[in-house]
Design an enzyme around this catalytic site. Structure first.
Site, PDB file in Angstrom:
ATOM      1  CG  ASN A 112      -2.191  -0.815   0.919  1.00 13.29           C
ATOM      2  OD1 ASN A 112      -2.372  -1.330  -0.179  1.00 13.29           O
ATOM      3  ND2 ASN A 112      -3.048  -0.951   1.914  1.00 13.29           N
ATOM      4  NE  ARG A 162     -10.482  -3.551   4.762  1.00 13.85           N
ATOM      5  CZ  ARG A 162     -10.233  -2.238   4.694  1.00 13.85           C
ATOM      6  NH1 ARG A 162     -11.192  -1.394   4.402  1.00 13.85           N
ATOM      7  NH2 ARG A 162      -9.012  -1.767   4.906  1.00 13.85           N
ATOM      8  CG  ASP A 164      -8.520  -8.306  -3.704  1.00 11.23           C
ATOM      9  OD1 ASP A 164      -7.396  -7.925  -3.347  1.00 11.23           O
ATOM     10  OD2 ASP A 164      -9.590  -7.755  -3.356  1.00 11.23           O
ATOM     11  CD  GLU A 189      -5.339  -2.011  -4.481  1.00 14.04           C
ATOM     12  OE1 GLU A 189      -5.859  -3.116  -4.330  1.00 14.04           O
ATOM     13  OE2 GLU A 189      -4.824  -1.380  -3.523  1.00 14.04           O
ATOM     14  CG  HIS A 212      -4.344   0.063   7.696  1.00 17.98           C
ATOM     15  ND1 HIS A 212      -5.332   0.802   7.098  1.00 17.98           N
ATOM     16  CD2 HIS A 212      -4.265  -1.092   6.985  1.00 17.98           C
ATOM     17  CE1 HIS A 212      -5.810   0.118   6.052  1.00 17.98           C
ATOM     18  NE2 HIS A 212      -5.171  -1.039   5.951  1.00 17.98           N
ATOM     19  CB  SER A 264       3.256  -4.340   4.448  1.00 19.78           C
ATOM     20  OG  SER A 264       3.153  -4.006   3.082  1.00 19.78           O
ATOM     21  CD1 TRP A 269      -9.856  -5.780   7.658  1.00 19.47           C
ATOM     22  CD2 TRP A 269      -8.738  -4.729   9.299  1.00 19.47           C
ATOM     23  NE1 TRP A 269      -8.848  -5.043   7.084  1.00 19.47           N
ATOM     24  CE2 TRP A 269      -8.155  -4.390   8.051  1.00 19.47           C
ATOM     25  CE3 TRP A 269      -8.217  -4.177  10.469  1.00 19.47           C
ATOM     26  CZ2 TRP A 269      -7.067  -3.520   7.961  1.00 19.47           C
ATOM     27  CZ3 TRP A 269      -7.133  -3.326  10.381  1.00 19.47           C
ATOM     28  CH2 TRP A 269      -6.570  -3.000   9.124  1.00 19.47           C
TER      29      TRP A 269
HETATM   30  P1  FAD Z   1       3.080  -6.851  12.597  1.00 22.40           P
HETATM   31  O1  FAD Z   1       3.581  -7.103  11.232  1.00 22.40           O
HETATM   32  O2  FAD Z   1       1.659  -7.130  12.897  1.00 22.40           O
HETATM   33  O3  FAD Z   1       4.008  -7.704  13.587  1.00 22.40           O
HETATM   34  C1  FAD Z   1       3.825  -7.740  14.983  1.00 22.40           C
HETATM   35  C2  FAD Z   1       4.781  -8.788  15.529  1.00 22.40           C
HETATM   36  O4  FAD Z   1       4.837  -8.714  16.946  1.00 22.40           O
HETATM   37  C3  FAD Z   1       4.379 -10.226  15.186  1.00 22.40           C
HETATM   38  O5  FAD Z   1       5.516 -10.934  14.811  1.00 22.40           O
HETATM   39  C4  FAD Z   1       3.843 -10.765  16.502  1.00 22.40           C
HETATM   40  O6  FAD Z   1       3.937 -12.157  16.607  1.00 22.40           O
HETATM   41  C5  FAD Z   1       4.754 -10.037  17.476  1.00 22.40           C
HETATM   42  N1  FAD Z   1       4.254  -9.889  18.842  1.00 22.40           N
HETATM   43  C6  FAD Z   1       3.068  -9.386  19.252  1.00 22.40           C
HETATM   44  N2  FAD Z   1       3.015  -9.378  20.582  1.00 22.40           N
HETATM   45  C7  FAD Z   1       4.196  -9.873  21.022  1.00 22.40           C
HETATM   46  C8  FAD Z   1       4.748 -10.123  22.309  1.00 22.40           C
HETATM   47  N3  FAD Z   1       4.079  -9.818  23.431  1.00 22.40           N
HETATM   48  N4  FAD Z   1       5.992 -10.651  22.402  1.00 22.40           N
HETATM   49  C9  FAD Z   1       6.712 -10.955  21.291  1.00 22.40           C
HETATM   50  N5  FAD Z   1       6.229 -10.733  20.038  1.00 22.40           N
HETATM   51  C10 FAD Z   1       4.996 -10.198  19.928  1.00 22.40           C
HETATM   52  N6  FAD Z   1      -0.314  -3.228   4.290  1.00 22.40           N
HETATM   53  C11 FAD Z   1      -0.087  -3.166   2.959  1.00 22.40           C
HETATM   54  O7  FAD Z   1       0.969  -2.706   2.533  1.00 22.40           O
HETATM   55  N7  FAD Z   1      -1.017  -3.613   2.061  1.00 22.40           N
HETATM   56  C12 FAD Z   1      -2.190  -4.155   2.448  1.00 22.40           C
HETATM   57  O8  FAD Z   1      -3.018  -4.557   1.623  1.00 22.40           O
HETATM   58  C13 FAD Z   1      -2.446  -4.257   3.845  1.00 22.40           C
HETATM   59  N8  FAD Z   1      -3.570  -4.843   4.269  1.00 22.40           N
HETATM   60  C14 FAD Z   1      -3.743  -5.059   5.591  1.00 22.40           C
HETATM   61  C15 FAD Z   1      -4.851  -5.774   5.997  1.00 22.40           C
HETATM   62  C16 FAD Z   1      -5.039  -6.043   7.326  1.00 22.40           C
HETATM   63  C17 FAD Z   1      -6.213  -6.867   7.735  1.00 22.40           C
HETATM   64  C18 FAD Z   1      -4.127  -5.548   8.298  1.00 22.40           C
HETATM   65  C19 FAD Z   1      -4.344  -5.817   9.747  1.00 22.40           C
HETATM   66  C20 FAD Z   1      -3.032  -4.823   7.902  1.00 22.40           C
HETATM   67  C21 FAD Z   1      -2.817  -4.575   6.546  1.00 22.40           C
HETATM   68  N9  FAD Z   1      -1.690  -3.875   6.094  1.00 22.40           N
HETATM   69  C22 FAD Z   1      -1.460  -3.766   4.751  1.00 22.40           C
HETATM   70  C23 FAD Z   1      -0.754  -3.238   7.042  1.00 22.40           C
HETATM   71  C24 FAD Z   1       0.416  -4.116   7.457  1.00 22.40           C
HETATM   72  O9  FAD Z   1      -0.016  -5.404   7.720  1.00 22.40           O
HETATM   73  C25 FAD Z   1       1.054  -3.501   8.700  1.00 22.40           C
HETATM   74  O10 FAD Z   1       1.379  -2.192   8.376  1.00 22.40           O
HETATM   75  C26 FAD Z   1       2.317  -4.189   9.200  1.00 22.40           C
HETATM   76  O11 FAD Z   1       2.112  -5.552   9.366  1.00 22.40           O
HETATM   77  C27 FAD Z   1       2.768  -3.569  10.525  1.00 22.40           C
HETATM   78  O12 FAD Z   1       3.972  -4.167  10.918  1.00 22.40           O
HETATM   79  P2  FAD Z   1       4.400  -4.312  12.452  1.00 22.40           P
HETATM   80  O13 FAD Z   1       5.753  -4.879  12.472  1.00 22.40           O
HETATM   81  O14 FAD Z   1       4.146  -3.045  13.170  1.00 22.40           O
HETATM   82  O15 FAD Z   1       3.349  -5.365  13.046  1.00 22.40           O
END
Ligand code: FAD
Length: 630
Positions: free
Chosen positions: A63, A248, A351, A127, A388, A436, A217
């Protein structure tokens, strides 16, 4: 150690907590600087990295891609978009820092083997303006593999749930957690710690209950650990009031982005009216933000929700109309028409298969043919996901070249207000829409800064032994409570001496839903409901001390709920403090139903003081940098 738990001590330089997109970015970057400067890097995840976090299920689009080299967009364009979508509340410096680095993360994904869709000229298939289409079922597997290769398996601890920060004189010196598979407590000692444990799901009562319970979600892995960890360390937080309510596909929460952006679909109410047109005059009530393009996501939600409340629902994604429009150009040539229809049908199903398989299953189970009939869409329950369209998280320093000389800079990019504690992804606030790819880039930014911090402060400071012992005892206490009292009643789930995690979660969700603007009250709240919630919250906090766990699995659930509780409480405090409605569609303060630019175009920040056990909530100014203002 009570309950036959073994203690494992790990000493490292940089501790990365979480194995999601932010942490994977951090791992790759830290491994590079680590090898150069002899810095040991360790990563700990509560789950298994190839499928952990919000990308674990796969995605169908990246995204955020700015395309700086292609010259299509500028960093300022992106800052303007993000700030506009968040109704004026964003940190320009943090958003810009991510925007200028994100393309290189996307190029790395492609190099590591992620299939990005290409057009006939070899360019990426967009997209929308910022989004790229991918065949992303294995997106996380690919990104995690690169992170694992960079760090080495021996430096990665999976299935270890981090519960608490380790503190010494106000500085973060590591973290403590427990294995979710074996009776082991892990004590990580580090010179710098990077928190990236995602956002929070399950604070509000979900729409899916009974046989659908657990379907949401937001995937269920992220339960407020980032918020808890940073708050417990005493870090200043921001935007804790900014929740995200996605619209959604109903019941299986399938993505709508490809439909709106790629297929150019319309959403209508049950009467076939396009609420974006029939409700257009409502936008005038939301100041400058009602006039900008694209219209902020919360305002789009708001218009649809007004229709629902007037009894004009359900809302529908007009898939059949969109597919017909796209195939129109091929009418008259039967073979080409059929081929185009087949391609569109494939893309529609892919998708969902790429990222929300449950939605494809639901379509199949209910005989939905998207080219034949519309599908229902609906607002979900609220979530906290600052990468997000939400924004809640730690208040972190900006980068020196963009932020020096302002209140947004204190030395190291992405360091929280707690020395040695860094954050990325859903753990940082006020820089939404990084998604992401931007989160991966932010993880890299934070890890590089953390390595610099370690080189500048290269001594291992240890927490007091008693502090560690107290944390260890607190971790296993729910098991002891259960053991001590389980025989008091014939049914261990009904017991006056303790509360089980599921019961606790239901109570939290009911309270948040009814009094703090959940889906069942159409995201409405007022001072009276918030006061009632604050009262009930105190009882819940008292009872959180009585949480009990029959086994390791329940111990995990206990700690997830303890973490959720802090996210809930900080949200309650923030929405109470902000005396206006700024994000209708996400929530409405019915007693302050309008936007108040004069008094509330500012951040709401807060802090829990570990010494006094007291919260403070206060305003921080929104700075307009790089000429981006509204
Ligand atoms: P995450 O990737 O969620 O990782 C969190 C990590 O922390 C995981 O490994 C988990 O196991 C770990 N964790 C949690 N609690 C603990 C704990 N207490 N101890 C140790 N480890 C822990 N982005 C896009 O680019 N395109 C998309 O189409 C898109 N669609 C999405 C759809 C959905 C439904 C969601 C929820 C998100 C979407 N995103 C999308 C956004 C993207 O998924 C997030 O921006 C990204 O994953 C955030 O990364 P993060 O590392 O902050 O968290």
């Amino acid at each position: 150690m009570p309950m036959n738990f073994e203690t494992v001590e790990v000493t490292t330089d940089l501790l990365i907590i979480g194995g999601g997109m932010g942490s994977c970015g951090a791992a790759v970057e830290a491994a590079y600087w680590g090898k150069k400067h002899g810095i040991k890097v360790t990563l700990v995840d509560k789950a298994s990295m190839p499928r952990s976090g919000a990308v674990g299920m796969g995605l169908s689009a990246i995204n955020l891609y700015v395309g700086l080299a292609e010259g299509k967009n500028t960093v300022e364009d992106y800052v303007r978009y993000v700030k506009g979508d968040l109704m004026g509340i964003a940190r320009d410096d943090l958003v810009a820092n991510i925007a200028r680095h994100v393309d290189s993360s996307v190029h790395l994904f492609e190099k590591w083997g992620l299939p990005l869709w290409k057009d006939e000229n070899g360019g990426y298939v967009h997209e929308g303006k910022w989004q790229l289409m991918i065949s992303g079922e294995s997106y996380k597997v690919i990104v995690a593999e690169a992170a694992k290769n960079a760090l080495g398996e021996e430096n990665i601890y999976e299935r270890v749930f981090i519960t608490e920060p380790l503190m010494k004189d106000g500085k973060c010196v590591g973290a403590v957690g427990f294995s979710v598979r074996e009776n082991k407590i892990y004590v990580f000692k580090a010179k710098a710690t990077l928190c990236a444990m995602g956002g929070t799901v399950g604070v509000f009562k979900p729409k899916s209950t009974g046989e659908g319970a657990g379907r949401s979600w937001y995937p269920p892995f992220s339960t407020g650990s980032s918020a808890y960890f940073t708050m417990k360390a005493g870090a200043e937080m921001t935007c804790q009031e900014v929740r995200f309510v996605p619209i959604r596909f109903k019941d299986a929460y399938g993505p709508v982005g490809a439909w709106f952006l790629l297929f150019k679909s319309r959403a209508t109410n049950a009467l076939g009216e396009n609420y974006m047109e029939t409700r257009a005059s409502e936008l005038e009530n939301w100041g400058v933000f009602g006039k900008i393009k694209p219209i902020p996501a919360n305002l789009r939600n708001h218009l649809g929700l007004l229709d629902i409340q007037e009894g004009k629902g359900p809302l529908f994604m007009r898939t059949e109309e969109a597919i017909a429009n796209l195939a129109k150009a091929y009418e008259g040539d039967e073979k080409a028409f059929k081929k185009k229809m087949k391609t569109l049908e494939n893309e529609a199903w892919e998708d969902f298969l790429d990222m929300t398989i449950a939605q494809a299953l639901l379509w199949a189970a209910t005989n939905v043919e998207p080219e034949v009939r519309s599908s229902e869409i609906a607002a979900t329950e609220p979530y906290f996901i600052s990468s997000h369209s939400g924004a809640s998280g730690a208040w972190v320093s900006g980068p020196e070249d963009l932020s020096a000389g302002t209140d947004y800079f204190w030395g190291y990019a992405n360091m929280t207000t707690v020395p040695a504690l860094f954050a990325a992804g859903d753990a940082t606030g006020a820089c939404a829409h990084k998604f992401s790819s931007g989160t991966h880039a932010e993880g890299r930014i934070a890890a590089k800064a953390a390595c610099k911090y370690i080189l500048d402060n290269n001594t291992l400071i240890e927490a007091d032994a008693q502090v560690v012992e107290d944390i260890k005892a607190a971790i296993v206490k729910p098991l002891e409570i259960y053991e001590q009292h389980k025989d008091f009643s014939t049914d261990p789930s009904v017991n006056p001496n303790y509360i089980l995690p599921k019961q606790f979660m239901y109570r939290l969700q009911k309270m948040m839903d009814e009094y703090v603007g959940g889906a069942n009250v159409f995201f409405n709240m007022n001072e009276a409901s918030l006061t009632r919630a604050a009262e009930l919250m105190e009882f819940l906090k008292e009872d959180s001390e009585k949480l009990a766990a029959a086994d390791l699995y329940e111990l995990l659930r206990v700690w997830e709920n303890k973490h959720r509780l802090w996210q809930a409480e900080s949200h309650l405090k923030a929405v109470t403090f902000r005396e206006e409605t700024r994000w209708p569609g996400y929530y409405i303060r019915t007693d302050k139903p309008t936007i108040d630019e004069e008094n509330w175009r500012c951040f709401v920040n807060m802090k829990w003081d570990p010494n006094a056990n007291e919260w403070s909530v206060f305003k921080k100014p929104v700075l307009d940098m790089f000429g981006v203002s509204f």
